[in-house]
Write an enzyme that holds these catalytic residues in place. Structure first.
Site, PDB file in Angstrom:
ATOM      1  N   SER A 292     -22.258 -27.999 -73.198  1.00 40.64           N
ATOM      2  CA  SER A 292     -23.385 -28.503 -74.339  1.00 40.64           C
ATOM      3  C   SER A 292     -22.795 -28.988 -75.724  1.00 40.64           C
ATOM      4  O   SER A 292     -22.342 -29.454 -75.844  1.00 40.64           O
ATOM      5  CB  SER A 292     -24.056 -27.572 -74.131  1.00 40.64           C
ATOM      6  OG  SER A 292     -25.589 -28.490 -73.562  1.00 40.64           O
TER       7      SER A 292
ATOM      8  N   HIS B 283     -27.092 -30.180 -65.270  1.00 39.50           N
ATOM      9  CA  HIS B 283     -25.976 -29.778 -66.595  1.00 39.50           C
ATOM     10  C   HIS B 283     -25.707 -28.383 -66.454  1.00 39.50           C
ATOM     11  O   HIS B 283     -26.936 -27.352 -65.796  1.00 39.50           O
ATOM     12  CB  HIS B 283     -27.453 -29.316 -67.454  1.00 39.50           C
ATOM     13  CG  HIS B 283     -26.595 -29.179 -69.143  1.00 39.50           C
ATOM     14  ND1 HIS B 283     -25.829 -29.744 -69.742  1.00 39.50           N
ATOM     15  CD2 HIS B 283     -27.212 -28.355 -70.510  1.00 39.50           C
ATOM     16  CE1 HIS B 283     -26.116 -29.578 -70.846  1.00 39.50           C
ATOM     17  NE2 HIS B 283     -26.953 -28.511 -71.226  1.00 39.50           N
TER      18      HIS B 283
ATOM     19  N   ASP C 189     -27.419 -34.461 -64.599  1.00 41.15           N
ATOM     20  CA  ASP C 189     -27.664 -33.744 -66.389  1.00 41.15           C
ATOM     21  C   ASP C 189     -28.545 -34.824 -67.078  1.00 41.15           C
ATOM     22  O   ASP C 189     -28.037 -35.992 -66.763  1.00 41.15           O
ATOM     23  CB  ASP C 189     -26.052 -33.742 -66.327  1.00 41.15           C
ATOM     24  CG  ASP C 189     -26.156 -33.141 -67.709  1.00 41.15           C
ATOM     25  OD1 ASP C 189     -26.659 -33.454 -68.409  1.00 41.15           O
ATOM     26  OD2 ASP C 189     -25.451 -32.258 -68.043  1.00 41.15           O
TER      27      ASP C 189
END
Length: 238
Positions: free
Chosen positions: A86, A214, A184
């Site tokens: 991320s 995600h 995501d």
């Protein structure tokens, strides 16, 4: 770190540039270190909103430069790898670009492993259209994290290559493995980055995981075990 390391993995944690810590994934990283015979160095970078852009990137750059200079003496190997999840994937790419552009350092890091990162902080179509679905991340959550990390910046300013690496010149970067799930909001970011990375001349493995949201590798799922094996194999072979 195992008794003998064949390489050093510079890991940059996720958490929207505002949460998380270097020791937050110790168990997973220790397994990776043992199985891939790597020393793992995780960066304790400063977090927003107290320390907005460019504090976090500055800290990651400093850690990477230290490794370039000292890895051989400290760990017995000059084989460096970089990656994260991320926001950590975003910071990994930013770090590689800074090493190249500020110091002329290319080739020191042999590979990049990038899990579900945001690479366009002005928002890709999948970020904008994801909506309010209650998964680990959605459109509003992403927008909020950008405001914490880059306060006062408008959309055009967030498109600057030093903020959004999707807009950077991506030449002379190492081979990469770029992974994202189909559920995501950052799906487009990985698809677009993989295409541009490859067009700039470096090999890319793109992994698109059906049905994954995600942050899926943080949960004890069957696909997580498979993904962690692939990450280990990629880093061990790079």
């Amino acid at each position: 770190m195992p008794d003998h390391a064949d390489g050093v993995y510079l890991h940059i944690h996720g958490g929207g540039w505002a949460f998380g810590s270097a020791d937050g994934q110790d168990e997973r990283l220790w397994r990776l270190a043992e199985q891939a015979r790597l020393a793992v160095v995780s960066v304790e970078y400063r977090l927003a909103p107290e320390h907005p852009f460019p504090a976090g990137p500055d800290d990651c750059e400093a850690a990477a430069r230290w490794l370039v200079k000292h890895a051989a003496a400290e760990f017995g190997t000059e084989r460096l790898l970089i990656g994260g999840e991320s926001a950590g994937a975003h910071l990994s790419v930013v770090t590689l670009l800074r090493l190249r552009d500020r110091y002329g350092i290319t080739g020191a890091f042999r590979a990049a492993h990038l899990l579900f990162g945001p690479y366009d902080l002005s928002m890709t179509p999948s970020q904008r259209s994801f909506g309010s679905r209650q998964l680990l991340s959605n459109t509003d959550a992403i927008r909020g994290s950008y405001e914490l990390f880059t306060p006062g910046m408008g959309q055009e300013q967030r498109r600057a290559p030093e903020v959004s690496p999707l807009f950077a010149n991506l030449t002379r970067l190492p081979p990469a493995r770029i992974v994202v799930g189909t559920e995501d909001p950052l799906l487009d970011d990985s698809l677009f980055l993989a295409q541009r990375w490859q067009a700039a001349g470096a090999p890319v493995q793109l992994g698109v995981v059906a049905g994954a949201m995600h942050g899926f590798t943080l949960f004890p799922l069957t696909i997580t075990e498979r993904e962690l094996r692939r990450e280990r194999d990629f880093l061990a072979a790079a």
